[in-house]
Structures are given as C-alpha cells and as structure tokens.
Design a protein around this motif. Structure first.
Motif, PDB file in Angstrom:
ATOM      1  N   LEU A  63      -6.409 -15.834 -32.251  1.00 43.47           N
ATOM      2  CA  LEU A  63      -6.966 -15.082 -33.376  1.00 43.47           C
ATOM      3  C   LEU A  63      -8.406 -15.480 -33.678  1.00 43.47           C
ATOM      4  O   LEU A  63      -9.144 -14.691 -34.281  1.00 43.47           O
ATOM      5  CB  LEU A  63      -6.096 -15.280 -34.617  1.00 43.47           C
ATOM      6  CG  LEU A  63      -4.661 -14.742 -34.521  1.00 43.47           C
ATOM      7  CD1 LEU A  63      -3.902 -14.995 -35.808  1.00 43.47           C
ATOM      8  CD2 LEU A  63      -4.659 -13.251 -34.196  1.00 43.47           C
ATOM      9  N   ARG A  64      -8.807 -16.687 -33.277  1.00 47.03           N
ATOM     10  CA  ARG A  64     -10.201 -17.117 -33.464  1.00 47.03           C
ATOM     11  C   ARG A  64     -11.124 -16.484 -32.425  1.00 47.03           C
ATOM     12  O   ARG A  64     -12.323 -16.285 -32.680  1.00 47.03           O
ATOM     13  CB  ARG A  64     -10.307 -18.638 -33.370  1.00 47.03           C
ATOM     14  CG  ARG A  64      -9.849 -19.403 -34.599  1.00 47.03           C
ATOM     15  CD  ARG A  64     -10.794 -19.216 -35.781  1.00 47.03           C
ATOM     16  NE  ARG A  64     -12.160 -19.547 -35.460  1.00 47.03           N
ATOM     17  CZ  ARG A  64     -12.673 -20.776 -35.461  1.00 47.03           C
ATOM     18  NH1 ARG A  64     -11.891 -21.809 -35.784  1.00 47.03           N
ATOM     19  NH2 ARG A  64     -13.934 -20.973 -35.161  1.00 47.03           N
ATOM     20  N   ASP A  65     -10.556 -16.168 -31.247  1.00 45.84           N
ATOM     21  CA  ASP A  65     -11.352 -15.563 -30.183  1.00 45.84           C
ATOM     22  C   ASP A  65     -11.486 -14.059 -30.462  1.00 45.84           C
ATOM     23  O   ASP A  65     -10.488 -13.340 -30.562  1.00 45.84           O
ATOM     24  CB  ASP A  65     -10.692 -15.798 -28.820  1.00 45.84           C
ATOM     25  CG  ASP A  65     -11.568 -15.311 -27.680  1.00 45.84           C
ATOM     26  OD1 ASP A  65     -12.319 -16.111 -27.118  1.00 45.84           O
ATOM     27  OD2 ASP A  65     -11.503 -14.099 -27.359  1.00 45.84           O
ATOM     28  N   GLU A  66     -12.703 -13.554 -30.570  1.00 46.26           N
ATOM     29  CA  GLU A  66     -12.941 -12.166 -30.971  1.00 46.26           C
ATOM     30  C   GLU A  66     -12.345 -11.174 -29.971  1.00 46.26           C
ATOM     31  O   GLU A  66     -11.679 -10.210 -30.362  1.00 46.26           O
ATOM     32  CB  GLU A  66     -14.454 -11.929 -31.106  1.00 46.26           C
ATOM     33  CG  GLU A  66     -14.790 -10.511 -31.562  1.00 46.26           C
ATOM     34  CD  GLU A  66     -16.294 -10.318 -31.735  1.00 46.26           C
ATOM     35  OE1 GLU A  66     -16.712  -9.173 -31.981  1.00 46.26           O
ATOM     36  OE2 GLU A  66     -17.029 -11.313 -31.611  1.00 46.26           O
ATOM     37  N   LYS A  67     -12.562 -11.406 -28.681  1.00 48.96           N
ATOM     38  CA  LYS A  67     -12.070 -10.484 -27.659  1.00 48.96           C
ATOM     39  C   LYS A  67     -10.547 -10.498 -27.579  1.00 48.96           C
ATOM     40  O   LYS A  67      -9.896  -9.442 -27.508  1.00 48.96           O
ATOM     41  CB  LYS A  67     -12.671 -10.848 -26.307  1.00 48.96           C
ATOM     42  CG  LYS A  67     -12.314  -9.881 -25.206  1.00 48.96           C
ATOM     43  CD  LYS A  67     -13.024 -10.249 -23.913  1.00 48.96           C
ATOM     44  CE  LYS A  67     -12.675  -9.267 -22.806  1.00 48.96           C
ATOM     45  NZ  LYS A  67     -13.367  -9.622 -21.536  1.00 48.96           N
ATOM     46  N   ALA A  68      -9.946 -11.707 -27.599  1.00 48.81           N
ATOM     47  CA  ALA A  68      -8.489 -11.816 -27.520  1.00 48.81           C
ATOM     48  C   ALA A  68      -7.829 -11.203 -28.748  1.00 48.81           C
ATOM     49  O   ALA A  68      -6.792 -10.530 -28.643  1.00 48.81           O
ATOM     50  CB  ALA A  68      -8.084 -13.285 -27.389  1.00 48.81           C
ATOM     51  N   ARG A  69      -8.425 -11.405 -29.920  1.00 51.79           N
ATOM     52  CA  ARG A  69      -7.854 -10.835 -31.138  1.00 51.79           C
ATOM     53  C   ARG A  69      -7.921  -9.314 -31.115  1.00 51.79           C
ATOM     54  O   ARG A  69      -6.970  -8.630 -31.530  1.00 51.79           O
ATOM     55  CB  ARG A  69      -8.594 -11.371 -32.356  1.00 51.79           C
ATOM     56  CG  ARG A  69      -8.011 -10.860 -33.677  1.00 51.79           C
ATOM     57  CD  ARG A  69      -8.804 -11.336 -34.866  1.00 51.79           C
ATOM     58  NE  ARG A  69      -8.280 -10.770 -36.108  1.00 51.79           N
ATOM     59  CZ  ARG A  69      -8.846 -10.922 -37.295  1.00 51.79           C
ATOM     60  NH1 ARG A  69      -9.979 -11.641 -37.415  1.00 51.79           N
ATOM     61  NH2 ARG A  69      -8.303 -10.360 -38.361  1.00 51.79           N
ATOM     62  N   LYS A  70      -9.033  -8.752 -30.600  1.00 50.06           N
ATOM     63  CA  LYS A  70      -9.163  -7.293 -30.512  1.00 50.06           C
ATOM     64  C   LYS A  70      -8.084  -6.714 -29.595  1.00 50.06           C
ATOM     65  O   LYS A  70      -7.436  -5.695 -29.928  1.00 50.06           O
ATOM     66  CB  LYS A  70     -10.550  -6.950 -29.953  1.00 50.06           C
ATOM     67  CG  LYS A  70     -10.783  -5.445 -29.742  1.00 50.06           C
ATOM     68  CD  LYS A  70     -10.777  -4.688 -31.040  1.00 50.06           C
ATOM     69  CE  LYS A  70     -11.242  -3.253 -30.878  1.00 50.06           C
ATOM     70  NZ  LYS A  70     -10.503  -2.484 -29.888  1.00 50.06           N
ATOM     71  N   LEU A  71      -7.825  -7.344 -28.457  1.00 50.50           N
ATOM     72  CA  LEU A  71      -6.786  -6.867 -27.552  1.00 50.50           C
ATOM     73  C   LEU A  71      -5.400  -6.962 -28.193  1.00 50.50           C
ATOM     74  O   LEU A  71      -4.555  -6.075 -28.031  1.00 50.50           O
ATOM     75  CB  LEU A  71      -6.819  -7.662 -26.245  1.00 50.50           C
ATOM     76  CG  LEU A  71      -8.048  -7.416 -25.351  1.00 50.50           C
ATOM     77  CD1 LEU A  71      -8.052  -8.397 -24.187  1.00 50.50           C
ATOM     78  CD2 LEU A  71      -8.050  -5.981 -24.845  1.00 50.50           C
TER      79      LEU A  71
END
Length: 291
Positions: A63-71
């Motif tokens: 959830l802290r990682d922008e790309k991973a959270r978007k996916l």
C-alpha cells in the motif's frame, strides 16, 4: 503471495472505493497502530505472531508503493464489477423461471370459456325441455302455442392468452420440453444444439420427474424462428420446441394466409398438452425406425 488477501483489511482499514481514497498518512498511522498489537514481542505465547506480523508488513509495503497500490485497487474494482454482474444475472434467471412457471400454470389451467359454454349448453337443454312441456300442455288444452324464442348462440370471445401488448423480447424466447428417457439434456448441451441457428443468450432448465423443460433465449428473432422449425434434438430423446410468442408476420403475408389457423396461438389448456404429446410420440416412433 495470496492474491485473495485484502491488504486494507490486514491494516484494519476500509476496503473498496473508500480504501482507494485513503492518504499515505492514514495508511502509516493504521500500520503503526496495528504493529503495536501484532509485534512478536507483544505476543510471546503466540506461535503465529511472527507470521501475522510479517503479513502486516507485506500489506503495508504494497500500500506504500504507488504502482502496487494502483494495481491492487484496480483488482478490487474488477472484482466488485464481476460481483454486481453475477447478482444481476441471478436476478434475471429467477425472473425467467418465475415467468415460465406462471405460463405453465396458465397453459394447463381449466379454460373458463369452455366452462361457460358447457353451462350455456346445459341451460339451453333445460329451456328446450321446458318449452316442449309448455307446448304439450297447451296442445292438450287446445290453446294456440306461443312462438318459441330462438336460442341465443352468441359466445363470449375467448381472451388472448398472450395479451395484445407482449414485450418484443418474448419473440426470441423458446419453450423446450422433452421426456425423461435416455440421456438427459443439460443447459450446456441445449446451448450447443441451439447455437447452430445463432447466438444463444441464456438457457434456464426447469426439470420435473417425468418431463424436462427449459427456456432458451436466442439473440435474434430469425434464430428463434429457424430453431423452432428444424430443431428436434437427439432421436432417442426428441425435443419439442415452441415459441413463447410467435414472431408477427408481415401484413401482406398475413392477408394472403388469413384463413390458415394459428395452431401455436391455440395451444392452451388440454389442447396444448395433446399437441405436445402427439409430437413427442411421432418423434419417438421415428427414433425406433432408425434403430
């Protein structure tokens, strides 16, 4: 990593659309609060403490990682849409089954018009007997008889079973029935058989002990008409295909064939049952000759 894990729920946060709107500060705050409860030092007697804490850390990093959270948010959105479609499809199937049951009850219910005709005939016979008795009585007394009133042959017209304002989609729906002999028909098997005539939108099975029935929804009226005319199914277990509402013919063609009886529209009550049984019997006899 388990793709079914809800990382927002692991951190004790709301998921779905509200979870996608959470700020980074709110996620960090929730992680710290949860970490104080799940840290192995806080749970020395819990053998699962280390695994639970590691799961918390993994969800926090995603959830802290922008790309991973978007996916992950996109994945949750797709799952919510699929769930809504499943609910709508189930509601549609229930409506179709309910409509089929109502039509079957109406088809096999006693015909009110026939009952009225029987009552009228009974009263007419009684009246004729009374008129004959009065004539005989006056003839014995030598008194001229009064003119006998003519029998009223008017009949109340039978109401149309389908009504004047049927939905256009009903012309694409077919009622399919078969006997419970040999290999039974499943929704997938019926879909495969009817797909030869066009796209099949849906198939709803409603089976009974001795006879199976289903509603097949074709994508077009032409496909429904074509399958009604030619579909017989397996010769060892033939199908009877009848449109829930026949497709309306053009005006010119209707004028040329105005004297031809509309047999499908008259298939109600016991007449429908007799026609269906006769067709199934002929198909079964044809299957025996093939053997």
């Amino acid at each position: 990593m388990d793709m079914n894990v809800d990382h927002y729920a692991i951190l004790g946060l709301e998921s779905g659309e509200k979870g996608a709107e959470l700020t980074e500060e709110e996620i960090i705050k929730a992680y710290k609060k949860k970490a104080l409860k799940l840290h192995p030092d806080k749970n020395p007697g819990d053998t699962e403490a280390a695994a639970n804490f590691q799961r918390l850390v993994s969800s926090y990093e995603i959830l802290r990682d922008e790309k991973a959270r978007k996916l992950f948010d996109d994945l949750l959105k797709v799952r919510r849409q699929q769930q809504r479609r499943d609910l709508q499809r189930d509601a549609k199937r229930k409506r179709m089954v309910s409509d089929l049951e109502a039509r079957e009850r109406a088809a096999f219910a006693p015909d009110p018009a026939a009952k009225d005709r029987q009552e009228e005939d009974r009263i007419t016979r009684k009246l004729a007997e009374e008129i004959a008795r009065i004539r005989a009585m006056h003839a014995n007394k030598g008194v001229p008889t009064a003119s006998v009133p003519k029998k009223d042959n008017r009949r109340v017209e039978k109401e149309s079973a389908g009504g004047a304002e049927q939905g256009v989609d009903m012309e694409r729906m077919l009622q399919v029935t078969w006997e419970k002999v040999g290999e039974d028909y499943t929704a997938e098997r019926l879909r495969k058989l009817f797909s030869r005539f066009g796209e099949v939108e849906d198939v709803v099975i409603k089976s009974k002990k001795k006879k199976g029935s289903a509603v097949v929804v074709m994508a077009t009226k032409d496909a429904a008409v074509a399958s009604t005319r030619t579909m017989t199914g397996d010769l060892s277990n033939p199908l009877l295909v009848i449109p829930l509402q026949p497709v309306a013919a053009p005006m010119a063609l209707a004028a040329q064939k105005s004297d031809a009886p509309d047999r499908l529209n008259n298939l109600v009550g016991t007449g429908y049952q007799s026609f269906e049984d006769a067709v199934l019997k002929k198909l079964a006899q044809a299957a025996q000759k093939q053997k």
